[in-house]
Design a protein around this motif. Structure first.
Motif, PDB file in Angstrom:
ATOM      1  N   ARG A 182       0.834  -1.211   0.000  1.00  0.00           N
ATOM      2  CA  ARG A 182       0.000   0.000   0.000  1.00  0.00           C
ATOM      3  C   ARG A 182       0.874   1.268   0.000  1.00  0.00           C
ATOM      4  O   ARG A 182       0.576   2.259  -0.673  1.00  0.00           O
ATOM      5  CB  ARG A 182      -0.923  -0.007   1.224  1.00  0.00           C
ATOM      6  N   ARG A 183       1.949   1.233   0.792  1.00  0.00           N
ATOM      7  CA  ARG A 183       2.845   2.396   0.861  1.00  0.00           C
ATOM      8  C   ARG A 183       3.451   2.672  -0.521  1.00  0.00           C
ATOM      9  O   ARG A 183       3.485   3.839  -0.968  1.00  0.00           O
ATOM     10  CB  ARG A 183       3.950   2.157   1.883  1.00  0.00           C
TER      11      ARG A 183
ATOM     12  N   ASN B  55       0.940   4.267  -2.819  1.00  0.00           N
ATOM     13  CA  ASN B  55       0.695   5.686  -2.526  1.00  0.00           C
ATOM     14  C   ASN B  55       1.871   6.552  -2.986  1.00  0.00           C
ATOM     15  O   ASN B  55       1.680   7.648  -3.547  1.00  0.00           O
ATOM     16  CB  ASN B  55       0.445   5.875  -1.036  1.00  0.00           C
TER      17      ASN B  55
ATOM     18  N   LYS C 169       1.852   7.032  -6.732  1.00  0.00           N
ATOM     19  CA  LYS C 169       0.890   8.008  -7.215  1.00  0.00           C
ATOM     20  C   LYS C 169       1.473   9.426  -7.126  1.00  0.00           C
ATOM     21  O   LYS C 169       1.164  10.299  -7.945  1.00  0.00           O
ATOM     22  CB  LYS C 169      -0.405   7.926  -6.408  1.00  0.00           C
TER      23      LYS C 169
END
Length: 389
Positions: A136-137, A140, A143
């Protein structure tokens, strides 16, 4: 000269005696051949009233209708036998025990392996959680263009690997759990329980004996329900055609020949056995045994009732003369003379015959001819009469 005279005298006397003997023999022979012939003596019996059965006889063996051979499902030394022959048992009773040492060790080892794999699963789950966080990190950061695409791809691969490791260790746990259930079952099989209510009729194994189930399933003992017994009677091929399902049957045993056990014929087995070139068929029927008097392997003398007549007039079969469809007997009248009379014959066996018409109870009939000097049977009201033909 005196000696010759004496010798001639003796020769003359011997010749005279020889002539006398020859003459006596001729006279005796003439008397024997010319004597009057004695009237034939015949045996008579009264017409009696009674029951008559036309039977097919056979020899049978008693077996319990319901029984089970209790065997061992695992190998090992037979540690303890808790029952003896003749004991009554209930379903679920402990019968015997096999030394469980090996099976306890296998269960313990498998449980330890399962705990190890469950610990590995917890570790893999923790790694999966970390991989999910890192993934997930990286997503993010990607992005915001704060990380490289390569770092994000590594995080995704790590996440997939963690999930795969979870699946692998879960499969291993399932396999170990299955093995554990089998090992626990084998441990349970070391204790042998009664599969049915009944009586222990035989014990084949001995305490301390080593059982090997890899070669064959060893039979330890047999439990049978003795409340209902089965009789397997061997009937010759000459008589099997006289039997039919549902016909009445009874039997006696060697130890209780006065008691009749009654039943009906259940079935005829079509496949014969051949003993000493004699073809035999099994006729099978059941009989209740509430008192337990009938036991396994008892010999039964079996009688199948092919036909029967109750409270009927009876005469010996030897008294009946047949000519085609016509049957007659010789009836002794009040004057002592025998007269021929036509009768109607019903059920017959090898000894007696049913008379349905033509005779009255108590009348005397000629049973069989005897010599003039024969003696009558004192057990029955019989008498000898003269009979001219």
């Amino acid at each position: 000269m005196a000696t010759p005279v004496k010798g001639g005298f003796h020769r003359g006397l011997g010749g005279f005696l020889l002539l006398v003997l020859v003459a006596a023999g001729l006279v005796a022979g003439w008397w024997y051949l010319s004597r009057p012939v004695a009237e034939a003596a015949v045996l008579t019996v009264p017409v009696e009233r009674g029951d008559l059965e036309d039977l097919v006889t056979a020899t049978g063996v008693l077996q319990p209708r319901d029984y089970v051979d209790v065997g061992a499902q695992v190998s090992g030394q037979l540690d303890t036998i808790h029952v003896r022959t003749g004991d009554r048992v209930r379903k679920g009773d402990l019968l015997a025990e096999i030394d469980p040492t090996v099976y306890v060790a296998r269960v313990d080892a498998t449980r330890a392996q399962l705990r190890n794999q469950q610990a590995q699963l917890m570790e893999r789950e923790a790694q999966l959680t970390l991989a999910q966080i890192q993934h997930r990190r990286q997503q993010n950061l990607l992005k915001e263009e704060a990380t490289s695409r390569e770092a994000a791809q590594v995080a995704e691969a790590t996440l997939r690997s963690a999930r795969a490791q979870i699946e692998a260790i879960s499969a291993q746990i399932q396999q170990t759990e299955s093995t554990l259930r089998a090992e626990e079952a084998n441990l349970e099989y070391a204790k042998i329980y009664a599969p049915m209510d009944g009586t222990v009729v035989s014990i084949e194994a001995r305490q301390g004996q080593t059982l090997n189930t890899n070669q064959q399933a060893p039979v330890l003992l047999r439990i049978a329900d003795l409340s209902t017994m089965t009789v397997e009677a061997q009937v010759s091929e000459a008589d099997i055609g006289k039997l039919r399902t549902g016909m009445p049957v009874y039997f006696t045993t060697l130890g209780s020949q006065q008691r009749r056990w009654e039943s009906t014929l259940d079935r005829l087995e079509p496949t014969p056995t051949v003993e000493n070139n004699v073809v035999l068929y099994n006729a099978v029927f059941e009989v209740p045994n509430p008192e337990g008097r009938l036991m396994t392997q008892m010999t039964a003398q079996v009688f199948f009732i092919n036909n029967a007549a109750r409270n009927t007039l009876l005469v010996p079969v030897t008294a009946i003369q047949r000519s085609g469809q016509r049957a007659t007997v010789q009836v002794v009248g009040a004057d002592g003379q025998a007269q021929q009379r036509e009768v109607t014959v019903g059920v017959t066996n090898r000894v007696q015959a049913e008379i349905r018409d033509g005779l009255e109870e108590g009348e005397e009939v000629v049973s069989s001819p005897r010599s003039a000097g024969a003696k009558s049977d004192g057990n029955r009201d019989r008498r000898m009469v003269g009979m001219r033909f």
